[in-house]
Scaffold this motif. Structure first.
Motif, PDB file in Angstrom:
ATOM      1  N   ARG A  53      60.786  62.360  45.044  1.00 49.40           N
ATOM      2  CA  ARG A  53      59.610  61.515  44.879  1.00 49.40           C
ATOM      3  C   ARG A  53      59.750  60.161  45.545  1.00 49.40           C
ATOM      4  O   ARG A  53      58.795  59.408  45.623  1.00 49.40           O
ATOM      5  N   GLY A  54      60.945  59.800  45.977  1.00 50.50           N
ATOM      6  CA  GLY A  54      61.163  58.537  46.655  1.00 50.50           C
ATOM      7  C   GLY A  54      61.770  57.459  45.783  1.00 50.50           C
ATOM      8  O   GLY A  54      61.873  56.320  46.213  1.00 50.50           O
ATOM      9  N   LYS A  55      62.198  57.800  44.575  1.00 52.65           N
ATOM     10  CA  LYS A  55      62.828  56.814  43.706  1.00 52.65           C
ATOM     11  C   LYS A  55      64.271  56.596  44.156  1.00 52.65           C
ATOM     12  O   LYS A  55      65.015  57.546  44.397  1.00 52.65           O
ATOM     13  N   LEU A  56      64.656  55.341  44.226  1.00 50.58           N
ATOM     14  CA  LEU A  56      65.972  54.975  44.717  1.00 50.58           C
ATOM     15  C   LEU A  56      67.048  55.413  43.732  1.00 50.58           C
ATOM     16  O   LEU A  56      66.949  55.169  42.532  1.00 50.58           O
ATOM     17  N   VAL A  57      68.086  56.062  44.265  1.00 53.33           N
ATOM     18  CA  VAL A  57      69.207  56.488  43.447  1.00 53.33           C
ATOM     19  C   VAL A  57      70.429  55.625  43.746  1.00 53.33           C
ATOM     20  O   VAL A  57      71.045  55.070  42.848  1.00 53.33           O
ATOM     21  N   SER A  58      70.779  55.499  45.018  1.00 51.92           N
ATOM     22  CA  SER A  58      71.882  54.630  45.413  1.00 51.92           C
ATOM     23  C   SER A  58      71.698  54.247  46.873  1.00 51.92           C
ATOM     24  O   SER A  58      70.937  54.874  47.600  1.00 51.92           O
ATOM     25  N   TRP A  59      72.421  53.212  47.276  1.00 58.28           N
ATOM     26  CA  TRP A  59      72.346  52.768  48.657  1.00 58.28           C
ATOM     27  C   TRP A  59      73.665  52.110  49.019  1.00 58.28           C
ATOM     28  O   TRP A  59      74.459  51.734  48.149  1.00 58.28           O
ATOM     29  N   SER A  60      73.884  51.972  50.311  1.00 60.80           N
ATOM     30  CA  SER A  60      75.042  51.259  50.814  1.00 60.80           C
ATOM     31  C   SER A  60      74.772  50.912  52.268  1.00 60.80           C
ATOM     32  O   SER A  60      73.899  51.498  52.909  1.00 60.80           O
ATOM     33  N   SER A  61      75.513  49.939  52.766  1.00 58.25           N
ATOM     34  CA  SER A  61      75.386  49.561  54.164  1.00 58.25           C
ATOM     35  C   SER A  61      76.770  49.244  54.696  1.00 58.25           C
ATOM     36  O   SER A  61      77.740  49.142  53.940  1.00 58.25           O
ATOM     37  N   ALA A  62      76.854  49.083  56.008  1.00 57.98           N
ATOM     38  CA  ALA A  62      78.141  48.766  56.611  1.00 57.98           C
ATOM     39  C   ALA A  62      78.600  47.387  56.179  1.00 57.98           C
ATOM     40  O   ALA A  62      79.796  47.148  55.981  1.00 57.98           O
ATOM     41  N   GLY A  63      77.676  46.464  55.996  1.00 61.29           N
ATOM     42  CA  GLY A  63      78.035  45.131  55.527  1.00 61.29           C
ATOM     43  C   GLY A  63      78.501  45.137  54.084  1.00 61.29           C
ATOM     44  O   GLY A  63      79.415  44.404  53.711  1.00 61.29           O
ATOM     45  N   ALA A  64      77.866  45.967  53.245  1.00 63.69           N
ATOM     46  CA  ALA A  64      78.273  46.065  51.850  1.00 63.69           C
ATOM     47  C   ALA A  64      79.600  46.796  51.702  1.00 63.69           C
ATOM     48  O   ALA A  64      80.267  46.662  50.674  1.00 63.69           O
ATOM     49  N   SER A  65      79.987  47.561  52.710  1.00 66.12           N
ATOM     50  CA  SER A  65      81.255  48.280  52.671  1.00 66.12           C
ATOM     51  C   SER A  65      82.429  47.416  53.093  1.00 66.12           C
ATOM     52  O   SER A  65      83.561  47.889  53.105  1.00 66.12           O
ATOM     53  N   GLY A  66      82.162  46.179  53.495  1.00 66.19           N
ATOM     54  CA  GLY A  66      83.242  45.262  53.810  1.00 66.19           C
ATOM     55  C   GLY A  66      83.410  44.943  55.280  1.00 66.19           C
ATOM     56  O   GLY A  66      84.336  44.233  55.646  1.00 66.19           O
ATOM     57  N   PHE A  67      82.531  45.439  56.127  1.00 62.28           N
ATOM     58  CA  PHE A  67      82.627  45.171  57.558  1.00 62.28           C
ATOM     59  C   PHE A  67      81.806  43.943  57.891  1.00 62.28           C
ATOM     60  O   PHE A  67      80.730  43.731  57.349  1.00 62.28           O
TER      61      PHE A  67
END
Length: 134
Positions: free
Chosen positions: A39-53
């Motif tokens: 349905r488009g409800k957010l479950v989780s997310w991540s990015s390269a910046g949030a991963s420590g890069f």
């Protein structure tokens, strides 16, 4: 009392998601991986910046792979070890992390139902910016 059937969390109000949609936005500077339900409800997310890069390393394929791995691992932790059955992957953007995110998703024993590329393509619309001088 309200019943929270569709709420996703770490407490008692968890639900099992049989099918997820993985959105990958890959630019030259960063890669953002978003996991939603059908349905488009957010479950989780991540990015390269949030991963420590930081800096130019955010645009590398390894950073995109780490971002995809972090987004899926948080989802599996919320699901309390239950494996996800099916996943759809929607890729957007011209970045280097397109293939790396697909490899990271397939390594986590998630079956891909389809992979769709929704990169916007101009039909001779706006004038492109000037070429970069080196």
């Amino acid at each position: 009392m309200k019943k929270f059937i569709e709420k996703i969390g770490l407490r008692n109000n968890t639900c099992i998601i049989p099918k997820i949609v993985i959105h990958v936005q890959a630019s030259f500077n960063n890669t953002i991986v978003t996991v939603t339900d059908i349905r488009g409800k957010l479950v989780s997310w991540s990015s390269a910046g949030a991963s420590g890069f930081r800096g130019t390393r955010k645009g590398t394929p390894y950073a995109a792979q780490a971002a995809a791995f972090n987004a899926i691992c948080t989802l599996v932790d919320q699901q309390q070890g239950i494996k996800i059955k099916l996943a759809e992957v929607i890729i957007k953007g011209p970045g280097l992390g397109r293939d790396a995110t697909l490899r990271a998703v397939s390594r986590n024993s998630i079956l891909l139902s389809f992979v769709r590329d929704v990169t916007p393509m101009p039909h001779n619309g706006c004038r492109p910016p000037k070429k970069r001088r080196v």
